[in-house]
Design an enzyme around this catalytic site. Sequence first.
Site, PDB file in Angstrom:
ATOM      1  CB  SER A  67      -0.927  -0.010   1.147  1.00 33.82           C
ATOM      2  OG  SER A  67      -1.863  -1.074   1.128  1.00 33.82           O
TER       3      SER A  67
HETATM    4  N1  SAH Z   1      -0.208  -5.210   3.731  1.00 32.68           N
HETATM    5  C1  SAH Z   1       0.670  -5.855   2.647  1.00 32.68           C
HETATM    6  C2  SAH Z   1      -0.081  -5.550   1.268  1.00 32.68           C
HETATM    7  C3  SAH Z   1      -1.390  -6.290   0.962  1.00 32.68           C
HETATM    8  S1  SAH Z   1      -1.680  -6.471  -0.482  1.00 32.68           S
HETATM    9  C4  SAH Z   1       1.919  -5.118   2.704  1.00 32.68           C
HETATM   10  O1  SAH Z   1       2.383  -4.418   3.533  1.00 32.68           O
HETATM   11  O2  SAH Z   1       2.826  -5.311   1.744  1.00 32.68           O
HETATM   12  C5  SAH Z   1      -3.266  -7.357  -0.034  1.00 32.68           C
HETATM   13  C6  SAH Z   1      -2.690  -8.989   0.296  1.00 32.68           C
HETATM   14  O3  SAH Z   1      -3.879  -9.582   0.686  1.00 32.68           O
HETATM   15  C7  SAH Z   1      -2.078  -9.554  -1.031  1.00 32.68           C
HETATM   16  O4  SAH Z   1      -0.868 -10.063  -0.560  1.00 32.68           O
HETATM   17  C8  SAH Z   1      -3.068 -10.726  -1.213  1.00 32.68           C
HETATM   18  O5  SAH Z   1      -2.256 -12.062  -1.632  1.00 32.68           O
HETATM   19  C9  SAH Z   1      -3.648 -10.976   0.257  1.00 32.68           C
HETATM   20  N2  SAH Z   1      -4.865 -11.642   0.480  1.00 32.68           N
HETATM   21  C10 SAH Z   1      -6.023 -11.555  -0.208  1.00 32.68           C
HETATM   22  N3  SAH Z   1      -7.066 -12.353   0.144  1.00 32.68           N
HETATM   23  C11 SAH Z   1      -6.387 -12.745   1.104  1.00 32.68           C
HETATM   24  C12 SAH Z   1      -7.111 -13.675   2.289  1.00 32.68           C
HETATM   25  N4  SAH Z   1      -8.359 -14.184   1.861  1.00 32.68           N
HETATM   26  N5  SAH Z   1      -6.403 -14.126   3.231  1.00 32.68           N
HETATM   27  C13 SAH Z   1      -4.937 -13.619   3.261  1.00 32.68           C
HETATM   28  N6  SAH Z   1      -4.643 -12.927   2.401  1.00 32.68           N
HETATM   29  C14 SAH Z   1      -5.245 -12.402   1.403  1.00 32.68           C
END
Ligand code: SAH
Length: 235
Positions: A83
């Site tokens: 993000s």
């Molecule tokens: N917080 C992260 C970025 C998040 S991007 C950082 O600091 O880099 C969103 C993430 O959520 C992605 O890696 C995606 O694979 C994950 N995601 C999506 N659905 C999910 C779920 N049901 N459970 C766990 N992770 C999930």
Amino acid sequence: MNPVARHARERACIIVYVFLMISDWASERNRMVERQIWARGIRNERVLAAMREIPREQFVPIEWREHSYDDEPLPIGYGQTISQPYMTALMVQELDLKGTETVLDIGAGSGYHAAVLSALAGKVVSIEIIPELARVAEENLGRIGRLDSVLVVCGDGSSGCSPLAPYDAISVAAAAPDIPAQLLDQLQDPGRMVIPVGSIDDQELRVITRKAGKVSTRVATLCRFVPLRGDEGWR
Ligand code: SAH
């Protein structure tokens, strides 16, 4: 120059180079906090300190590293993004952490958000659904010495992580079609959750507060996150 002197000079050059690199990142980080975070109204001192402390460049893939402190999300592979720094700061400020909380972080991605949370809370459980990213998050967090306070779990976080529930705070970094009921079940009283809710393209960042048995919701900002997958996400 004799070989011993040359070796000593080379070592000194490397030390100076590494020092300059580290201090360069630190000044970029301070500038990011001043121009992107403080300038947009984030005033919680603990949040500002955490954003100054965590080396974001350690969480950005090498090909994007020079953009680590840009004012935008960056690709982390597998179609996912880390993000924008301001969004991380806003989300953690909304959780109003004091330092002792157990926090559930959904969507570990690069591990950066979990690292910021770990600077503000007691213990962080960070879930990632893509196994390769779960490994990357763990490696990144290990490199900066955060694995004593962050547990990375590979799995579907849309239904939370019940063995370690309840959580004083829940942070969701992927957009849900609605608030997952199981996440609400795993939120402590008192407790707070931040979660982007809406369509695939447009969402609002909701702040859910549970206090004395009552649940209230407020919108912090409009936003655009990658979709939450899994049982209570987008199928
Ligand atoms: N917080 C992260 C970025 C998040 S991007 C950082 O600091 O880099 C969103 C993430 O959520 C992605 O890696 C995606 O694979 C994950 N995601 C999506 N659905 C999910 C779920 N049901 N459970 C766990 N992770 C999930």
